[in-house]
Design an enzyme around this catalytic site. Structure first.
Site, PDB file in Angstrom:
ATOM      1  N   LYS A  90       0.816  -1.223   0.000  1.00 37.37           N
ATOM      2  CA  LYS A  90       0.000   0.000   0.000  1.00 37.37           C
ATOM      3  C   LYS A  90       0.850   1.275   0.000  1.00 37.37           C
ATOM      4  O   LYS A  90       0.379   2.320  -0.458  1.00 37.37           O
ATOM      5  CB  LYS A  90      -0.966  -0.008   1.189  1.00 37.37           C
ATOM      6  CG  LYS A  90      -1.871  -1.246   1.267  1.00 37.37           C
ATOM      7  CD  LYS A  90      -2.665  -1.491  -0.013  1.00 37.37           C
ATOM      8  CE  LYS A  90      -3.230  -2.897  -0.083  1.00 37.37           C
ATOM      9  NZ  LYS A  90      -3.857  -3.231  -1.367  1.00 37.37           N
TER      10      LYS A  90
ATOM     11  N   LYS B  36      -3.548  11.114   7.638  1.00 38.74           N
ATOM     12  CA  LYS B  36      -4.610  11.886   8.283  1.00 38.74           C
ATOM     13  C   LYS B  36      -5.867  11.030   8.315  1.00 38.74           C
ATOM     14  O   LYS B  36      -6.207  10.390   7.309  1.00 38.74           O
ATOM     15  CB  LYS B  36      -4.866  13.160   7.463  1.00 38.74           C
ATOM     16  CG  LYS B  36      -6.016  14.011   7.951  1.00 38.74           C
ATOM     17  CD  LYS B  36      -5.581  14.878   9.098  1.00 38.74           C
ATOM     18  CE  LYS B  36      -6.768  15.609   9.712  1.00 38.74           C
ATOM     19  NZ  LYS B  36      -6.381  16.140  11.052  1.00 38.74           N
ATOM     20  N   TYR B  37      -6.553  10.963   9.460  1.00 38.38           N
ATOM     21  CA  TYR B  37      -7.793  10.192   9.543  1.00 38.38           C
ATOM     22  C   TYR B  37      -8.968  11.068   9.120  1.00 38.38           C
ATOM     23  O   TYR B  37      -9.197  12.131   9.694  1.00 38.38           O
ATOM     24  CB  TYR B  37      -8.007   9.664  10.966  1.00 38.38           C
ATOM     25  CG  TYR B  37      -9.316   8.922  11.131  1.00 38.38           C
ATOM     26  CD1 TYR B  37      -9.519   7.695  10.512  1.00 38.38           C
ATOM     27  CD2 TYR B  37     -10.356   9.460  11.899  1.00 38.38           C
ATOM     28  CE1 TYR B  37     -10.721   7.020  10.643  1.00 38.38           C
ATOM     29  CE2 TYR B  37     -11.564   8.785  12.043  1.00 38.38           C
ATOM     30  CZ  TYR B  37     -11.737   7.574  11.403  1.00 38.38           C
ATOM     31  OH  TYR B  37     -12.925   6.897  11.529  1.00 38.38           O
ATOM     32  N   LEU B  38      -9.688  10.624   8.110  1.00 46.43           N
ATOM     33  CA  LEU B  38     -10.885  11.352   7.667  1.00 46.43           C
ATOM     34  C   LEU B  38     -12.070  10.811   8.469  1.00 46.43           C
ATOM     35  O   LEU B  38     -12.300   9.600   8.497  1.00 46.43           O
ATOM     36  CB  LEU B  38     -11.104  11.176   6.169  1.00 46.43           C
ATOM     37  CG  LEU B  38      -9.939  11.591   5.248  1.00 46.43           C
ATOM     38  CD1 LEU B  38     -10.321  11.431   3.782  1.00 46.43           C
ATOM     39  CD2 LEU B  38      -9.502  13.025   5.525  1.00 46.43           C
TER      40      LEU B  38
ATOM     41  N   HIS C 130     -17.120   5.947   0.587  1.00 47.92           N
ATOM     42  CA  HIS C 130     -16.237   5.062  -0.175  1.00 47.92           C
ATOM     43  C   HIS C 130     -16.710   5.093  -1.623  1.00 47.92           C
ATOM     44  O   HIS C 130     -17.758   4.532  -1.946  1.00 47.92           O
ATOM     45  CB  HIS C 130     -16.296   3.640   0.394  1.00 47.92           C
ATOM     46  CG  HIS C 130     -15.521   2.636  -0.406  1.00 47.92           C
ATOM     47  ND1 HIS C 130     -14.937   1.533   0.152  1.00 47.92           N
ATOM     48  CD2 HIS C 130     -15.234   2.559  -1.708  1.00 47.92           C
ATOM     49  CE1 HIS C 130     -14.325   0.829  -0.787  1.00 47.92           C
ATOM     50  NE2 HIS C 130     -14.506   1.439  -1.936  1.00 47.92           N
TER      51      HIS C 130
ATOM     52  N   GLU D 218      -9.805   2.852  -5.348  1.00 49.84           N
ATOM     53  CA  GLU D 218     -10.642   3.154  -4.184  1.00 49.84           C
ATOM     54  C   GLU D 218     -10.298   4.536  -3.657  1.00 49.84           C
ATOM     55  O   GLU D 218      -9.115   4.836  -3.425  1.00 49.84           O
ATOM     56  CB  GLU D 218     -10.340   2.162  -3.051  1.00 49.84           C
ATOM     57  CG  GLU D 218     -11.144   0.889  -3.086  1.00 49.84           C
ATOM     58  CD  GLU D 218     -10.943   0.079  -1.805  1.00 49.84           C
ATOM     59  OE1 GLU D 218     -10.999  -1.150  -1.904  1.00 49.84           O
ATOM     60  OE2 GLU D 218     -10.710   0.675  -0.724  1.00 49.84           O
TER      61      GLU D 218
ATOM     62  N   ARG E 121      -8.243  -6.730  -9.174  1.00 55.82           N
ATOM     63  CA  ARG E 121      -9.048  -7.907  -9.519  1.00 55.82           C
ATOM     64  C   ARG E 121     -10.432  -7.464  -9.993  1.00 55.82           C
ATOM     65  O   ARG E 121     -10.810  -6.307  -9.883  1.00 55.82           O
ATOM     66  CB  ARG E 121      -9.244  -8.757  -8.254  1.00 55.82           C
ATOM     67  CG  ARG E 121      -9.928  -7.941  -7.159  1.00 55.82           C
ATOM     68  CD  ARG E 121     -10.396  -8.736  -5.972  1.00 55.82           C
ATOM     69  NE  ARG E 121     -11.274  -7.937  -5.130  1.00 55.82           N
ATOM     70  CZ  ARG E 121     -10.866  -7.082  -4.214  1.00 55.82           C
ATOM     71  NH1 ARG E 121      -9.570  -6.911  -3.989  1.00 55.82           N
ATOM     72  NH2 ARG E 121     -11.728  -6.371  -3.517  1.00 55.82           N
TER      73      ARG E 121
ATOM     74  N   VAL F  34     -16.694  -7.956  -6.598  1.00 54.61           N
ATOM     75  CA  VAL F  34     -18.049  -8.470  -6.372  1.00 54.61           C
ATOM     76  C   VAL F  34     -19.078  -7.547  -7.023  1.00 54.61           C
ATOM     77  O   VAL F  34     -20.023  -8.005  -7.679  1.00 54.61           O
ATOM     78  CB  VAL F  34     -18.337  -8.587  -4.854  1.00 54.61           C
ATOM     79  CG1 VAL F  34     -19.787  -8.998  -4.612  1.00 54.61           C
ATOM     80  CG2 VAL F  34     -17.385  -9.557  -4.173  1.00 54.61           C
TER      81      VAL F  34
END
Ligand code: MV4
Length: 487
Positions: free
Chosen positions: A116, A202-204, A209, A276, A292, A295
């Site tokens: 990542k 930083k946390y959002l 999503h 994403e 990939r 779903v």
């Protein structure tokens, strides 16, 4: 070139891939575990091979067994589906080394996106907006760490470089918790992913999503196929997805879509993929890329009219994409409800035998499933038994069709999440559109306790054995009976 494909997966996606192969005139080889021996899709394949016991490690995750099955069946390509080995670079490498085609991106792209931190670097280099943070492995020195986190500004989130999909993350609200949180995340990451590297962002606090589907060939063509919103999730398991992401300026989506296609060209990406993003305060922030088939690909198929799985196989065969970005138009709206064999209140999986199965139908309704009456849901695998997809001219139309579809659906013998979906489809927040990633879990805390809301189109009258269809009052029923008699 290949004309025989081994499908290294199970369930609805094995059937979805089988259909795509059939549509392209390709031969299919299905592999199955002992638990899936009697599944109907296994009988539909041109050839079927048992590869081991029910436990995934002994069958669908067993690389040597899959390669042996490919050899024995003279398959020339392997489609990994989603989950299992679909994003495993070492497996793709072994497939390629055996002279077979791995239906997916090149090994190098799998490796980059599997790490990542490397993925974020590659995307930043391609001009992609990323979540602010320190995009390197963290230093060991405590004072340096404090300075990095303070520079980003609390709250921050610690993530494992080998993680993804919500595994191996921890939110930190202040400097006092920082060192311990990093140490814990490192330890978990070492055990879960055999890679202790962690990074910090930083946390959002209230993002959505939103993801972008891409499709690329080996000849330099990279296209984006619109957006999806997957914010409705519980414990990192998506529950409902839709396309396009509602309430976002189409110009803003097109701008990020073009960036995704450009990034694909830059890294030489081939096949299908998903970028994403977290979307908050009218801005997109890249978090990771899935290499990939996903779903939720059907909602994109419904709004673009493109068979994503067929296209994925075509580009893996080396074909040029036969259409351009200008040919792609997003039309209408699609919604997907994942039907799981789970208790709709506790979410506990409920394996067992389907004694009754009534899938919905009609205009704008699609059901992707491998199950039917008599099907045994195995405790060894993911509990998803079907995907219910509806399409409409507008989001409201798609939702109305979904309500109708859910009211027609009957699952008996096992618990299912159909009742949960009926409740969500009558929840004002979701119906308005644009909820954040915490919405479902917040709502689950406070929802009414009734596990099975009244089904709108079917009422049972005591034990008389008479079931009246519709909302008929006495007069209406009499009139209707009269009309029937007159026919
Ligand atoms: C985040 C975040 C907030 N801020 N990163 C979870 C899954 C993984 N793909 C990334 N995840 C998150 N990363 C920052 N900087 C919140 C989440 C997150 C989440 C993201 C997408 C869908 C559902 C989620 C549920 C909880 C947390």
């Amino acid at each position: 070139m290949f004309d025989r494909v081994l499908i290294a997966n199970r369930g609805e996606i094995a059937l979805r891939i089988l259909r795509a192969c059939r549509g392209l005139g390709l031969q299919t080889v299905v592999v199955y575990s002992e638990a899936d021996r009697d599944a109907d899709y296994v009988r539909q394949a041109d050839m079927a091979l048992c590869i081991g016991r029910a436990e995934p490690a002994d069958s669908y995750m067993n690389q040597s067994a899959l390669l042996l099955a490919a050899k024995a069946s003279r398959s020339q390509a392997i489609h990994p589906g989603y989950g299992f080995l679909s994003e495993n670079a070492d497996f793709a490498e072994r497939v390629t080394a055996a002279g077979l085609v791995f239906i997916g991106p090149d090994v190098a792209c799998l490796r980059t996106m599997g790490d990542k931190i490397a993925a974020k670097h590659a995307m930043r280099d391609a001009g992609m907006p990323c979540v602010p943070g320190f995009d390197n492995a963290l230093p060991a020195d405590a004072a340096e760490l404090d300075a990095i986190a303070a520079g980003i500004g609390y709250p921050v989130i610690i993530k494992a470089a080998g993680g993804g999909g919500g595994r191996g993350m921890r939110v930190v609200h202040g400097g006092a918790e920082l060192a311990a949180a990093i140490e814990l995340t490192r330890e978990e990451a070492r055990r879960a992913f055999n890679n202790a590297t962690v990074y910090i962002e930083k946390y959002l606090s209230h993002p959505r999503h939103v993801e972008i589907q891409v499709l690329c060939d080996r000849h330099g063509s990279a296209l984006w196929l619109g957006s999806r919103d997957c914010s409705l999730q519980r414990r990192h398991q998506k529950v409902i997805e839709e396309a396009p992401a509602p309430g976002i300026d189409p110009g803003l989506i097109a701008a990020i879509g073009r960036r995704c296609a450009e990034a694909c060209r830059q890294i030489g990406y081939c096949g299908v993929g998903t970028f994403e993003f977290l979307y908050q305060d009218q801005a997109f922030f890249f978090i990771e890329m899935n290499t990939r088939l996903q779903v939720e690909h059907p909602v994109t198929e419904m709004i673009t009219g493109i068979d994503i799985v067929q296209q994925q196989i075509r580009v893996a065969r080396g074909e040029k994409l036969s259409f351009t970005q200008a040919d792609i138009r997003s039309r209408g709206h699609a919604v997907e409800c994942r039907i799981n064999a789970e208790n709709p209140l506790t979410f506990m999986p409920t394996p067992g035998r389907l004694t009754h199965w009534q899938p919905p139908g009609g205009m704008g309704v699609r059901v992707d499933t491998h199950v039917g009456v008599g099907y045994r849901v195995s405790p060894y695998y993911d509990s998803m038994i079907a995907k219910l997809i509806t399409f409409g001219a507008s989001r409201d139309d798609a939702l109305a069709r979904m309500r109708q579809a859910l009211s027609e659906t009957r699952v008996e013998g096992i618990d299912s999440t159909v009742a949960l979906h009926r409740q969500i489809l009558s929840e004002p927040g979701f119906c308005a559109g644009g909820v954040d990633i915490h919405h479902l879990e917040r709502w689950l805390e406070t929802r009414p306790a009734s596990p099975e809301p009244v089904e709108p189109h079917r009422r049972s009258y005591g034990d008389s054995g008479i079931t009246a269809i519709g909302e008929l009052d006495g007069a209406g029923a009499a009139q209707s009976a009269g009309a029937d008699a007159a026919r």
